[in-house]
Write a protein that holds these residues in place. Sequence first.
Motif, mmCIF file in Angstrom:
data_model
loop_
_atom_site.group_PDB
_atom_site.id
_atom_site.type_symbol
_atom_site.label_atom_id
_atom_site.label_comp_id
_atom_site.label_asym_id
_atom_site.label_seq_id
_atom_site.Cartn_x
_atom_site.Cartn_y
_atom_site.Cartn_z
ATOM 1 N N ALA A 275 0.829 -1.206 0.000
ATOM 2 C CA ALA A 275 0.000 0.000 0.000
ATOM 3 C C ALA A 275 0.863 1.255 0.000
ATOM 4 N N PHE A 276 1.901 1.283 0.840
ATOM 5 C CA PHE A 276 2.779 2.454 0.891
ATOM 6 C C PHE A 276 3.427 2.704 -0.474
ATOM 7 N N CYS A 277 3.928 1.631 -1.084
ATOM 8 C CA CYS A 277 4.657 1.772 -2.350
ATOM 9 C C CYS A 277 3.743 2.242 -3.477
ATOM 10 N N ARG A 278 2.481 1.815 -3.487
ATOM 11 C CA ARG A 278 1.547 2.255 -4.520
ATOM 12 C C ARG A 278 1.257 3.749 -4.424
ATOM 13 N N LEU A 279 1.363 4.291 -3.211
ATOM 14 C CA LEU A 279 0.971 5.688 -3.005
ATOM 15 C C LEU A 279 2.132 6.667 -3.076
ATOM 16 N N VAL A 280 3.361 6.180 -2.904
ATOM 17 C CA VAL A 280 4.516 7.070 -2.864
ATOM 18 C C VAL A 280 4.637 7.958 -4.114
ATOM 19 N N PRO A 281 4.372 7.447 -5.349
ATOM 20 C CA PRO A 281 4.487 8.353 -6.504
ATOM 21 C C PRO A 281 3.584 9.577 -6.414
ATOM 22 N N ASP A 282 2.448 9.456 -5.736
ATOM 23 C CA ASP A 282 1.548 10.601 -5.574
ATOM 24 C C ASP A 282 1.931 11.484 -4.391
ATOM 25 N N PHE A 283 2.819 10.977 -3.521
ATOM 26 C CA PHE A 283 3.259 11.735 -2.347
ATOM 27 C C PHE A 283 4.785 11.651 -2.253
ATOM 28 N N PRO A 284 5.495 12.237 -3.222
ATOM 29 C CA PRO A 284 6.957 12.077 -3.282
ATOM 30 C C PRO A 284 7.691 12.651 -2.084
ATOM 31 N N VAL A 419 9.657 19.676 5.896
ATOM 32 C CA VAL A 419 9.535 19.150 4.551
ATOM 33 C C VAL A 419 8.109 18.719 4.231
ATOM 34 N N VAL A 420 7.435 18.100 5.184
ATOM 35 C CA VAL A 420 6.099 17.536 4.969
ATOM 36 C C VAL A 420 5.072 18.347 5.748
ATOM 37 N N ASP A 421 4.042 18.826 5.058
ATOM 38 C CA ASP A 421 2.944 19.539 5.710
ATOM 39 C C ASP A 421 1.968 18.546 6.328
ATOM 40 N N GLY A 422 1.285 18.988 7.378
ATOM 41 C CA GLY A 422 0.311 18.129 8.030
ATOM 42 C C GLY A 422 -0.789 17.667 7.085
ATOM 43 N N TYR A 423 -1.194 18.546 6.189
ATOM 44 C CA TYR A 423 -2.244 18.200 5.226
ATOM 45 C C TYR A 423 -1.804 17.040 4.342
ATOM 46 N N ASP A 424 -0.568 17.081 3.863
ATOM 47 C CA ASP A 424 -0.071 16.014 2.993
ATOM 48 C C ASP A 424 0.074 14.699 3.758
ATOM 49 N N ALA A 425 0.532 14.752 4.993
ATOM 50 C CA ALA A 425 0.640 13.530 5.794
ATOM 51 C C ALA A 425 -0.732 12.913 6.021
ATOM 52 N N ALA A 426 -1.714 13.757 6.311
ATOM 53 C CA ALA A 426 -3.075 13.252 6.532
ATOM 54 C C ALA A 426 -3.644 12.645 5.252
ATOM 55 N N ARG A 427 -3.426 13.293 4.112
ATOM 56 C CA ARG A 427 -3.910 12.750 2.837
ATOM 57 C C ARG A 427 -3.268 11.408 2.531
ATOM 58 N N PHE A 428 -1.968 11.287 2.793
ATOM 59 C CA PHE A 428 -1.268 10.036 2.538
ATOM 60 C C PHE A 428 -1.877 8.908 3.371
ATOM 61 N N VAL A 429 -2.066 9.135 4.663
ATOM 62 C CA VAL A 429 -2.609 8.090 5.530
ATOM 63 C C VAL A 429 -4.057 7.774 5.158
ATOM 64 N N GLN A 430 -4.827 8.784 4.751
ATOM 65 C CA GLN A 430 -6.195 8.519 4.323
ATOM 66 C C GLN A 430 -6.223 7.630 3.083
ATOM 67 N N GLU A 431 -5.267 7.820 2.184
ATOM 68 C CA GLU A 431 -5.187 6.959 0.998
ATOM 69 C C GLU A 431 -4.746 5.547 1.381
#
Length: 445
Positions: A275-284, A419-431
């Motif tokens: 799951a992590f690897c599938r999402l990393v391209p969208d959250f570099p 480097v990482v905003d809270g919004y992006d971290a939350a979006r990543f975990v939601q995905e």
Amino acid sequence: MAKFTFNMPDVGEGVAEAEIVEWHVKAGDLVEEDQHLVDVMTDKATIDIESPVAGKVLEVAGEIGETIAVGAMLLVIEVEGEASANEAEAAAERIEDEMSDADGADAAPVPAAVAERIEVENPDASDADDAIAAGPKPAPAPSPAPAPTPEPKAEAKVLASPAVRKRAKDLGIDLAEVRPAEDGRVRHGDLDQFLAYNSQRGFSPAGAVRADEEIRVIGLRKRIAQNMAASKRHIPHFTYVEECDVTALEALRADLNANRGSRPKLTLLPLLITAFCRLVPDFPMINARYDDEAGVVTRAGSVHLGMATQTDAGLMVPVIRDAQARNLWQLASEIARLAEAARNGSAKSEELSGSTLTVTSLGPLGGVATTPVINRPEVAIIGPNRIVERPMFVPDGQGGERIEKRKLMNISISCDHRVVDGYDAARFVQEVKRLIETPVLLLQD
């Protein structure tokens, strides 16, 4: 007789100094050529240093835990004749060349430290083999002076829960002799006080007084301490936690294991890594390393996943190279191989460095939520927590809801806020939540 000074050899890769971890000889000992003299630890590995010559040890440099520079005197050996001293010099140069060429490949590993040290971390989020050993209990406070014995009470009139009554019976305590602290009801705390006050009557306190013990922080534990301190000192951490329903994911895992044939058994971790690897391209920015001195963030093209692993020596982080290119079964095999290599000390230095993202888990001990420490210079670390069964409202298929027992797990992620905003971290975990709650998506091309 001649004196030969054996200096700290150059072990390669720009190492300037090493920490003395353990001496295997002392002044006055006779040593043979190639005999194991001392273990030293660099930033990359624990290295065994052998004697280039036979002779008698006259002097050793430094105590355990001290640092010695490359080229400084390590120990002095008495050898026979000037010719032997010259041969020793040549042998020392040979040993240094061999150590430099080996580049620590066969040495015991040193980790990039990670995660809150509750811990042990276990790469298998569903395996209890790596549970953290509990530390010694603190010594109890000195027993106070005996309290006056309370007036006897009739057993039938004593208010107490069934659990308290059973415990009192097991301890041989008459509840009528116990004075409750409040509202006339005897509680477990009242039994504890009774035990403390009446130890001279045969009721012993639970703990025993132990002598203080001093343990030097050296070797791997010292490296972990230094790395943890540097991570917290340099990185402004924040942690985001989300609850995920893994009922369907666990059912899929059970089905895959039931039909795995000769392939390795799947734990939860390969599914999560997928799951992590599938999402990393969208959250570099999640899969990156930050050089704060140069002010450069490097977004990694591949996922080199660090896997926090508890060993007898301390926490180590072997790395799954190109995790995004492996299927579930390949991930399971590599996880097992690297974890065993870390525990038995056979992991190579290149298998313990270069990670771009780290996952850390305590498995069934994982608790409700964790706030893991980032594996510097990475910018994120993910921590799956314990799976628990709880009632949930789920759709009943008719527009309403029903209560159903489900398997739930919290996922924690700590990020570098530079480097990482809270919004992006939350979006990543939601995905991540979306993928593992609909696990068929993990198997699609």
